[in-house]
Design a protein around this motif. Structure first.
Motif, PDB file in Angstrom:
ATOM      1  N   LEU A  47     105.616   8.438  32.603  1.00 31.89           N
ATOM      2  CA  LEU A  47     106.345   8.448  34.152  1.00 31.89           C
ATOM      3  C   LEU A  47     105.180   7.849  35.020  1.00 31.89           C
ATOM      4  CD1 LEU A  47     108.215   9.298  36.512  1.00 31.89           C
ATOM      5  CD2 LEU A  47     107.039  11.377  36.270  1.00 31.89           C
ATOM      6  N   THR A  48     104.037   8.206  35.036  1.00 29.98           N
ATOM      7  CA  THR A  48     102.721   7.642  35.876  1.00 29.98           C
ATOM      8  C   THR A  48     102.795   6.328  35.661  1.00 29.98           C
ATOM      9  OG1 THR A  48     101.215   8.743  34.309  1.00 29.98           O
ATOM     10  CG2 THR A  48     101.881  10.122  36.241  1.00 29.98           C
ATOM     11  N   GLY A  49     102.586   5.968  34.500  1.00 30.07           N
ATOM     12  CA  GLY A  49     102.649   4.594  34.010  1.00 30.07           C
ATOM     13  C   GLY A  49     103.418   3.467  34.723  1.00 30.07           C
ATOM     14  N   GLN A  50     104.719   4.177  34.317  1.00 32.06           N
ATOM     15  CA  GLN A  50     106.014   3.517  35.191  1.00 32.06           C
ATOM     16  C   GLN A  50     105.833   3.436  36.625  1.00 32.06           C
ATOM     17  OE1 GLN A  50     108.617   1.539  33.469  1.00 32.06           O
ATOM     18  NE2 GLN A  50     106.827   1.934  31.798  1.00 32.06           N
ATOM     19  N   LEU A  51     105.562   4.484  37.117  1.00 27.28           N
ATOM     20  CA  LEU A  51     105.268   4.524  38.671  1.00 27.28           C
ATOM     21  C   LEU A  51     103.996   3.262  39.120  1.00 27.28           C
ATOM     22  CD1 LEU A  51     105.169   8.294  39.571  1.00 27.28           C
ATOM     23  CD2 LEU A  51     107.065   6.860  39.907  1.00 27.28           C
ATOM     24  N   ALA A  52     102.981   3.573  38.388  1.00 23.13           N
ATOM     25  CA  ALA A  52     102.035   2.404  38.715  1.00 23.13           C
ATOM     26  C   ALA A  52     102.579   0.939  38.540  1.00 23.13           C
ATOM     27  CB  ALA A  52     100.766   2.758  37.820  1.00 23.13           C
ATOM     28  N   ILE A  53     103.320   0.789  37.265  1.00 23.07           N
ATOM     29  CA  ILE A  53     103.757  -0.575  37.393  1.00 23.07           C
ATOM     30  C   ILE A  53     104.954  -0.934  38.524  1.00 23.07           C
ATOM     31  CG2 ILE A  53     105.195  -2.114  35.800  1.00 23.07           C
ATOM     32  CD1 ILE A  53     104.120  -0.494  33.615  1.00 23.07           C
ATOM     33  N   VAL A 109      95.865   4.968  23.379  1.00 22.18           N
ATOM     34  CA  VAL A 109      96.090   3.549  22.886  1.00 22.18           C
ATOM     35  C   VAL A 109      97.383   2.989  23.368  1.00 22.18           C
ATOM     36  CG1 VAL A 109      95.855   1.720  21.592  1.00 22.18           C
ATOM     37  CG2 VAL A 109      94.067   3.296  21.780  1.00 22.18           C
ATOM     38  N   ALA A 110      98.491   3.678  22.662  1.00 22.82           N
ATOM     39  CA  ALA A 110      99.818   3.507  22.724  1.00 22.82           C
ATOM     40  C   ALA A 110     100.279   3.361  24.293  1.00 22.82           C
ATOM     41  CB  ALA A 110     100.646   3.930  21.971  1.00 22.82           C
ATOM     42  N   SER A 111     100.175   4.453  24.857  1.00 21.82           N
ATOM     43  CA  SER A 111     100.518   4.658  26.325  1.00 21.82           C
ATOM     44  C   SER A 111     100.003   3.596  27.295  1.00 21.82           C
ATOM     45  CB  SER A 111     100.146   6.243  26.635  1.00 21.82           C
ATOM     46  OG  SER A 111     100.418   6.349  27.980  1.00 21.82           O
ATOM     47  N   LEU A 115     101.196   0.514  29.901  1.00 22.65           N
ATOM     48  CA  LEU A 115     100.503   0.388  31.237  1.00 22.65           C
ATOM     49  C   LEU A 115     100.025  -1.176  31.448  1.00 22.65           C
ATOM     50  CD1 LEU A 115      99.677   1.587  34.049  1.00 22.65           C
ATOM     51  CD2 LEU A 115      97.705   2.079  33.131  1.00 22.65           C
ATOM     52  N   VAL A 116      99.178  -1.490  30.445  1.00 28.29           N
ATOM     53  CA  VAL A 116      98.463  -2.816  30.891  1.00 28.29           C
ATOM     54  C   VAL A 116      99.403  -3.764  30.694  1.00 28.29           C
ATOM     55  CG1 VAL A 116      96.907  -4.401  29.662  1.00 28.29           C
ATOM     56  CG2 VAL A 116      96.194  -1.802  29.871  1.00 28.29           C
ATOM     57  N   SER A 117     100.573  -3.735  29.926  1.00 30.94           N
ATOM     58  CA  SER A 117     101.411  -4.873  29.568  1.00 30.94           C
ATOM     59  C   SER A 117     102.273  -4.867  30.848  1.00 30.94           C
ATOM     60  CB  SER A 117     102.624  -4.425  28.642  1.00 30.94           C
ATOM     61  OG  SER A 117     101.943  -4.399  27.326  1.00 30.94           O
ATOM     62  N   GLY A 118     102.546  -3.748  31.672  1.00 32.53           N
ATOM     63  CA  GLY A 118     103.160  -3.907  32.828  1.00 32.53           C
ATOM     64  C   GLY A 118     102.672  -4.645  34.072  1.00 32.53           C
ATOM     65  N   LEU A 119     101.083  -4.213  33.948  1.00 29.19           N
ATOM     66  CA  LEU A 119     100.281  -4.716  34.881  1.00 29.19           C
ATOM     67  C   LEU A 119     100.177  -6.122  34.696  1.00 29.19           C
ATOM     68  CD1 LEU A 119      97.863  -1.714  35.647  1.00 29.19           C
ATOM     69  CD2 LEU A 119      99.839  -2.348  36.852  1.00 29.19           C
ATOM     70  N   VAL A 120      99.896  -6.600  33.536  1.00 30.39           N
ATOM     71  CA  VAL A 120      99.752  -8.042  33.264  1.00 30.39           C
ATOM     72  C   VAL A 120     101.261  -8.795  33.447  1.00 30.39           C
ATOM     73  CG1 VAL A 120      99.422  -9.634  31.454  1.00 30.39           C
ATOM     74  CG2 VAL A 120      98.113  -7.701  31.334  1.00 30.39           C
ATOM     75  N   TYR A 121     102.244  -8.364  33.347  1.00 28.77           N
ATOM     76  CA  TYR A 121     103.276  -8.950  33.969  1.00 28.77           C
ATOM     77  C   TYR A 121     103.375  -9.053  35.458  1.00 28.77           C
ATOM     78  CZ  TYR A 121     108.333  -9.574  34.748  1.00 28.77           C
ATOM     79  OH  TYR A 121     109.619  -9.958  35.275  1.00 28.77           O
ATOM     80  N   ASN A 122     103.040  -8.207  36.366  1.00 28.33           N
ATOM     81  CA  ASN A 122     103.179  -8.174  37.607  1.00 28.33           C
ATOM     82  C   ASN A 122     102.088  -9.233  38.218  1.00 28.33           C
ATOM     83  OD1 ASN A 122     105.104  -6.207  37.815  1.00 28.33           O
ATOM     84  ND2 ASN A 122     103.489  -4.283  38.164  1.00 28.33           N
TER      85      ASN A 122
END
Length: 281
Positions: A47-53, A109-111, A115-122
């Motif tokens: 959830l927090t990862g998706q909010l950050a993205i 690492v999986a979680s 997060l990193v994938s979403g931030l890289v996309y953005n």
């Protein structure tokens, strides 16, 4: 924090994808047989990862969204400051880091890969021909967040990660499809833009169908379940849904119906897995 600002923050976090992915993580944690506390930590980390993205996406794209006249986005219409949404993204990133570390090294690492994938996309991948890659990584890693947080950690079945990645690619195409014109006007040319509206509208349900096939028959290929009549029946039904979705998407590419369909089918795939006779993920 005022009620209006809170409402704007909720709208800015991309609430539908955030809720959907978080819900999928809860279902995967349940299927993985995790203890209650670990399952809650998995959900909070996702959830927090998706909010950050979501928040970082609106902060990074604020100027572009203003140029495109995106009144559906609080930052673009001035209901929320760029600094405010940026701070919210930073706070959510810290929260994701904390909750992820509490899952143990493998689960973290999986979680954090999601997060990193979403931030890289953005940060810029969305404007390249490889825009689908962050979605492949993030959705492919989602089942692993649950299983690698178990004690002892274990990898999910390979077919589960493949299914997640394929469904993620479908979600990417469906999510971008309504915004193709606005994105093109501001210089964004990801994979869906290169495929065009018709190509994207057709590729999305095809991938959705392919991912569902993997969910339906992955346990069979893995030797964990048997081939039963209802799998073939559902295969025919899914083919009909995919065909209808291709027609719908090509006729109304500006609508969100195709993206919602991807989320519904992904949730249905979780239910299918739960009913498939496999004891756990």
């Amino acid at each position: 924090m005022g009620r209006e600002m809170l409402r704007a923050l909720v709208a800015s976090c991309h609430p539908v994808p955030t809720a959907a992915v978080t819900g999928l993580s809860a279902g995967l944690a349940l299927l993985a047989g995790l203890p209650a506390l670990t399952a809650v930590l998995v959900v909070l980390a996702v959830l927090t990862g998706q909010l950050a993205i979501g928040w970082s996406n609106d902060a990074i794209d604020a100027r572009r969204d203003q140029v495109a006249g995106r009144t559906d986005k609080p930052v673009a219409r001035g209901a929320l400051g760029i600094r405010t949404v940026g701070l919210a993204a930073a706070a959510a990133t810290v929260g994701c880091l904390v909750f992820s570390l509490l899952l143990g090294p493998a689960g973290a690492v999986a979680s954090l890969a999601i997060l990193v994938s979403g931030l890289v996309y953005n940060a810029g991948a969305k404007a390249t021909a490889l825009s689908v890659v962050p979605y492949l990584v993030a959705f492919g890693a989602l089942p692993a967040v649950a299983t690698l947080s178990a004690d002892p950690p274990r990898w999910p079945p390979g077919w589960a990660m493949v299914a997640g990645a394929v469904l993620g690619a479908s979600a990417h195409l469906a999510n971008v499809l309504p915004d193709l014109a606005d994105d093109a006007a501001t210089g964004v040319r990801g994979l869906p833009h290169r495929l065009g509206a018709r190509g994207t509208a057709i590729a999305c349900p095809v991938l959705l169908f392919a991912g569902s096939i993997v969910v339906l028959f992955g346990p069979v290929w893995d030797g964990a379940a048997s081939t039963t009549w209802w799998r073939w029946l559902l295969l025919v039904a899914l083919a009909a849904v995919a065909g209808a979705a291709a027609v719908l998407g090509s006729r109304r590419p500006a609508g969100r119906a195709l993206f919602l369909l991807v989320l519904v089918v992904a949730a249905a795939d979780l239910v299918l897995f739960a009913l498939s006779g496999v004891s756990r993920l």
